[in-house]
Design a protein around this motif. Structure first.
Motif, PDB file in Angstrom:
ATOM      1  N   PRO A  73      32.518  18.634  59.669  1.00 31.66           N
ATOM      2  CA  PRO A  73      33.184  17.886  60.890  1.00 31.66           C
ATOM      3  C   PRO A  73      34.461  18.170  61.372  1.00 31.66           C
ATOM      4  O   PRO A  73      34.458  17.672  62.689  1.00 31.66           O
ATOM      5  CB  PRO A  73      32.885  16.601  59.978  1.00 31.66           C
ATOM      6  CG  PRO A  73      32.251  16.630  58.915  1.00 31.66           C
ATOM      7  CD  PRO A  73      32.261  18.195  58.143  1.00 31.66           C
ATOM      8  N   LEU A  74      35.389  18.560  60.682  1.00 35.16           N
ATOM      9  CA  LEU A  74      36.568  19.059  61.253  1.00 35.16           C
ATOM     10  C   LEU A  74      36.488  19.983  62.249  1.00 35.16           C
ATOM     11  O   LEU A  74      37.054  19.833  63.180  1.00 35.16           O
ATOM     12  CB  LEU A  74      37.549  19.380  60.342  1.00 35.16           C
ATOM     13  CG  LEU A  74      38.130  18.559  59.317  1.00 35.16           C
ATOM     14  CD1 LEU A  74      39.180  17.717  59.832  1.00 35.16           C
ATOM     15  CD2 LEU A  74      37.318  17.662  58.309  1.00 35.16           C
ATOM     16  N   GLY A  75      35.813  21.017  61.992  1.00 35.54           N
ATOM     17  CA  GLY A  75      35.639  22.217  63.165  1.00 35.54           C
ATOM     18  C   GLY A  75      34.777  21.281  64.197  1.00 35.54           C
ATOM     19  O   GLY A  75      35.190  21.820  65.607  1.00 35.54           O
ATOM     20  N   LYS A  76      33.736  20.566  63.984  1.00 33.74           N
ATOM     21  CA  LYS A  76      33.113  20.136  64.994  1.00 33.74           C
ATOM     22  C   LYS A  76      34.008  19.063  65.868  1.00 33.74           C
ATOM     23  O   LYS A  76      33.815  19.042  67.077  1.00 33.74           O
ATOM     24  CB  LYS A  76      31.687  18.888  64.413  1.00 33.74           C
ATOM     25  CG  LYS A  76      30.800  18.797  65.367  1.00 33.74           C
ATOM     26  CD  LYS A  76      29.717  18.049  64.638  1.00 33.74           C
ATOM     27  CE  LYS A  76      28.977  17.266  65.888  1.00 33.74           C
ATOM     28  NZ  LYS A  76      28.174  16.217  65.101  1.00 33.74           N
ATOM     29  N   ALA A  77      34.926  18.129  65.103  1.00 30.34           N
ATOM     30  CA  ALA A  77      35.829  17.450  65.902  1.00 30.34           C
ATOM     31  C   ALA A  77      36.802  18.344  66.730  1.00 30.34           C
ATOM     32  O   ALA A  77      37.114  17.692  67.889  1.00 30.34           O
ATOM     33  CB  ALA A  77      36.751  16.527  64.790  1.00 30.34           C
ATOM     34  N   ALA A  78      37.498  19.399  66.171  1.00 34.18           N
ATOM     35  CA  ALA A  78      38.134  20.260  66.954  1.00 34.18           C
ATOM     36  C   ALA A  78      37.636  20.746  68.198  1.00 34.18           C
ATOM     37  O   ALA A  78      38.118  20.484  69.107  1.00 34.18           O
ATOM     38  CB  ALA A  78      38.557  21.375  66.183  1.00 34.18           C
ATOM     39  N   GLU A  79      36.453  21.159  68.093  1.00 36.62           N
ATOM     40  CA  GLU A  79      35.663  21.506  69.368  1.00 36.62           C
ATOM     41  C   GLU A  79      35.351  20.211  70.339  1.00 36.62           C
ATOM     42  O   GLU A  79      35.681  20.506  71.537  1.00 36.62           O
ATOM     43  CB  GLU A  79      34.205  22.178  68.885  1.00 36.62           C
ATOM     44  CG  GLU A  79      34.343  23.407  68.025  1.00 36.62           C
ATOM     45  CD  GLU A  79      34.803  24.442  68.788  1.00 36.62           C
ATOM     46  OE1 GLU A  79      34.811  24.446  70.251  1.00 36.62           O
ATOM     47  OE2 GLU A  79      34.825  25.652  68.192  1.00 36.62           O
ATOM     48  N   ALA A  80      34.922  19.248  69.645  1.00 38.80           N
ATOM     49  CA  ALA A  80      34.893  17.960  70.460  1.00 38.80           C
ATOM     50  C   ALA A  80      36.152  17.853  71.358  1.00 38.80           C
ATOM     51  O   ALA A  80      36.394  17.327  72.637  1.00 38.80           O
ATOM     52  CB  ALA A  80      34.237  16.862  69.891  1.00 38.80           C
ATOM     53  N   VAL A  81      37.558  18.000  70.682  1.00 33.18           N
ATOM     54  CA  VAL A  81      38.717  17.568  71.472  1.00 33.18           C
ATOM     55  C   VAL A  81      39.119  18.416  72.173  1.00 33.18           C
ATOM     56  O   VAL A  81      39.621  18.228  73.471  1.00 33.18           O
ATOM     57  CB  VAL A  81      39.808  17.448  70.110  1.00 33.18           C
ATOM     58  CG1 VAL A  81      41.123  17.458  70.718  1.00 33.18           C
ATOM     59  CG2 VAL A  81      39.518  16.231  69.275  1.00 33.18           C
ATOM     60  N   ALA A  82      38.736  19.706  71.957  1.00 33.24           N
ATOM     61  CA  ALA A  82      39.046  20.762  72.999  1.00 33.24           C
ATOM     62  C   ALA A  82      38.171  20.658  74.329  1.00 33.24           C
ATOM     63  O   ALA A  82      38.777  20.841  75.430  1.00 33.24           O
ATOM     64  CB  ALA A  82      38.687  22.146  72.420  1.00 33.24           C
TER      65      ALA A  82
END
Ligand SMILES: [Zn+2]
Length: 478
Positions: A73-82
């Protein structure tokens, strides 16, 4: 394992960045003035359904960064923020790997020539939700009740993420100043960004650094956090006997290690219960007057328990040291034997007032522990962690712009508040960009229940924060 859940990428921080320099306002004013003619308040108000959707989208991602939680989920959140920042006009927003840790989202918007550069910081990782049954709605399913949006991270600090994005969106991606965004994924755990900043200072240079990870002391009362206490820990160990011996046969002449330790620890506080470590002093506080009643309620002090120490509650919380024994190695009460205790150990943790060097404070604590051992017994003191305190410079034009922006947004004068804990990244940023003003604000108000069940953000407060930040960017140049 941390950091391996997103594909390895080139580390993007080290791309060339524009130098920040003295402000020549001329061309910055062109953009600023254009925007001054438009009504940011109505622009921000119109954006709020989108902001809320962005926030809900982030809250649905369970980006808990603590060990033992999945990294995906951290990777997913980072992508969503970008993606979020790309969508508001930060075209080069990207997920940048931080070696050994979860990625940071980084991006820049070049400002008009001569305009100041503002670094906007927030974090997309969250605390664990804790027991689900303590939540009135599921922690990762955002739900609005009474004007507040509930969910883990709704305030801390996904509100900060959407606040920064919305402030940029208010200018249609062309703010009147240069922008850098830094949204980290490890603020709640062992941050690798803290050290990275010290080793790679260039990408983090800015004229003003805005940390969107605090809040007003009360909804609707504009507040700037200007001080943070630092941290210093020591461990003290007492050894007096080879092994436990029968207290009937041997008790009396030999010093019991635990009793020695208790005497020594008792020297950490004076007769009024205030901290007493020679060389670590309290300072004055002239900001928000934190009432005793509010303190009792928020800290959960039991009825009838007196408050200790001297000075106002604000002074005791924000500009004075506090000393706590956070760990104690001693036999448990259950199964206790009638024996002298041969060894005992305690870990002592001190909050260091702003304006004092935390390393010196740690050394002072170690000296005091050593000198406090009673009856000539020798003890071993080991210095532990240390984290610097922070004292904001509030006389620059960043603070002027922030106060003016909050006054316009809220219709009330700003109050200054301290925070009892340290934020290592802030100290590191202030050491690598010593000329930068550092502003701490955000939508984490006093009842946001960050780190607790039923965390929430007040949606009106969030709107006021976004408007403040947009106005602030404008007021830096006009
Ligand atoms: Zn936070």
């Amino acid at each position: 394992m941390k950091g391996l859940m997103t594909p390895a990428r080139k580390y993007f921080f080290d791309e060339p960045v524009r130098r920040v320099g003295p402000t020549a306002r001329a061309s910055a004013e062109v953009r600023g003035k254009t925007m001054a003619e438009t009504d940011l308040r109505s622009i921000v108000h119109t954006m709020m359904p989108q902001v809320r959707a962005d926030l809900e989208n982030l809250v649905r991602i369970p980006s808990v960064s603590l060990p033992g939680f999945p990294g995906e989920p951290l990777g997913k959140a980072a992508e969503a923020v970008a993606e979020l920042f790309k969508g508001v006009g930060v075209g080069n927003a990207r997920v940048a790997e931080v070696s050994g840790g979860y990625p940071t989202v980084y991006g820049e918007i070049e400002g008009p020539p001569g305009a100041p550069t503002v670094l906007l910081y927030a974090h997309y990782d969250v605390q664990p939700p804790g027991p689900e049954e303590k939540w009135d709605s599921p922690p990762f399913e955002p739900e609005e009740r009474g004007g507040r949006l509930y969910g883990r991270g709704a305030a801390d600090d996904k509100s900060g993420v959407v606040m920064h994005a919305a402030a940029i969106r208010a200018f249609e991606g062309k703010p009147p100043v240069g922008i850098k965004i830094v949204v980290e994924g490890e603020e709640e755990s062992d941050s690798h960004l803290d050290a990275y900043v010290l080793e790679n200072p260039d990408p983090f240079q800015a004229d003003v650094i805005v940390v969107g990870d605090t809040g007003n002391w009360k909804v609707g009362e504009p507040t700037l956090t200007t001080t943070l206490r630092g941290l210093a820990t020591c461990t003290v160990e007492v050894n007096t006997l080879k092994e436990p011996v029968h207290s009937g046969m041997f008790g009396g002449p030999a010093p019991d290690a635990l009793i020695v330790l208790i005497h020594l620890l008792a020297e950490l506080h004076d007769d009024m219960g205030g901290p007493c470590v020679p060389g670590v002093d309290s300072g004055p506080w002239d900001g928000l007057d934190y009432s005793e009643e509010t303190y009792r309620e928020t800290a959960g002090v039991l009825p009838g328990v007196p408050l200790v120490g001297k000075g106002t509650v604000s002074e005791r919380l924000w500009t004075s040291p506090s000393v706590t024994v956070i760990g104690l190695d001693a036999p448990q009460v259950e199964g206790a034997a009638n024996a002298l205790i041969p060894s005992a150990r305690a870990q002592v943790s001190m909050r260091v007032p702003p304006g004092q060097d935390s390393r010196e404070a740690r050394a002072a604590l170690a000296r005091h522990l050593d000198a406090s051992a009673p009856w000539g017994v020798k003890v071993n003191v080991t210095e532990g962690l240390e984290g610097p305190a922070f004292l904001a410079r509030t006389d620059g034009r960043g603070y002027d712009a922030a106060r003016k922006a909050m006054l316009e947004s809220y219709g009330r004068e700003t109050v200054l508040m301290g925070q009892g804990g340290s934020i290592p990244l802030i100290s590191n940023l202030s050491s690598i960009a010593p000329g930068a003003e550092i502003i701490l604000w955000g939508a984490e108000d006093g009842v946001a229940a960050i780190h607790a069940p039923n965390e929430s953000v007040d949606l009106t407060e969030l709107e006021h924060c976004i408007l403040s930040e947009a106005l602030f960017l404008r007021y830096l140049v006009v």
